[in-house]
Scaffold this motif. Sequence first.
Motif: not given
Length: 354
Positions: A205-220
């Motif tokens: 959303k901040i860049f463009n819908p074609f950019l298909r990447i996300a990060y999940i950050l969570y407690p170890k």
Amino acid sequence: MPDLRLNYPSIKQEADIFQQYVSGLTAQEKYALLYPAPMIPDAASLERLGAWLHLQPDMLHQQLDVTTTCSGNSAGHCILAVLKDREHTVAIETFTYNNFKLAGQALGYRFRTIDCDEEGMMPDALAQYLQTGSCRLVYVQPTVHNPTCSVMSLQRREAIAAVVRSFNDVYLVEDDAYRFLHASPPPTFLALMPERTIHVCSFSKIFNPFLRIAYILYPKGLLQGIDPIIRITTSGSSALFNAFVQHLLQHALLPPIGAEKRRIAIALHEKITAIFEGLDYRLFPGSYHMWVKLPAHLPANVFVPQMKAKGIDVMSSEDFSVHGNQEYIRIAMGAAWSSPELIPALETIAKGLR
């Protein structure tokens, strides 16, 4: 008439930035980027991601695990999938992101709505529910909520964090997809409460819908087994998207993009204010969606088909409710903000409401 269901704002500069990036790659680099992205980001990628999220330098190494997937939707589904053997209920806001709701329902989760006000989930109501011991997972969208446009203040976030911390083994899933639409957002729950937060960071959303990447950050160690679920459901992201996001972060290309999208949305906000004068709606200055209260005699299952007959697609509050609510519609302008048909469509909706 434009489709007013989509909420991915795109601007011309994004195509220019991507073209410049690709044109600077060697033939060997281009070939190397055709493979899947590494599931676990390397040290340099983690450092850039941490800076983007305003995290303390040692937090990503000492307190958090990070996994890569292809989208925020994938992240939500995979989080729920890996936890379904130990969790069966999710506490959510009165209205919640429709795709998270669908993912939970498909996996057999129950949802418990927590009372909300203009800032979102209310701490006292959450505490009262968690005392029943029937839920250890809370899902929130604290910044420019989809669909209600609410924003949690720092005080509200701190109060929610205090409630979560007061119960053993309760975790909060933070979906902050629209954070970039706020010029000066409060700290994330991840920054305030890293030991209890599962944070989803998407760039589509901040860049463009074609950019298909996300990060999940969570407690170890919390989401052990999530990597195979990501591989089975989506195969993760691609090396191209991974490298391009790192390019955007390394060269600070995202803040100007976010600023331009906010500028466009604020200008649009002024037009919407005039069109919907006297009607009951919520719109955050800088957002690309609005939440409109329908007249009592005109529920969404009547109004939405009326608009569709005129070529205008909007979403019913039923899509965002686990109780079949028909009192609101969401109008999303992310894919239509530059269309000459947008203003006439909004005028048609306002006329229909009146």
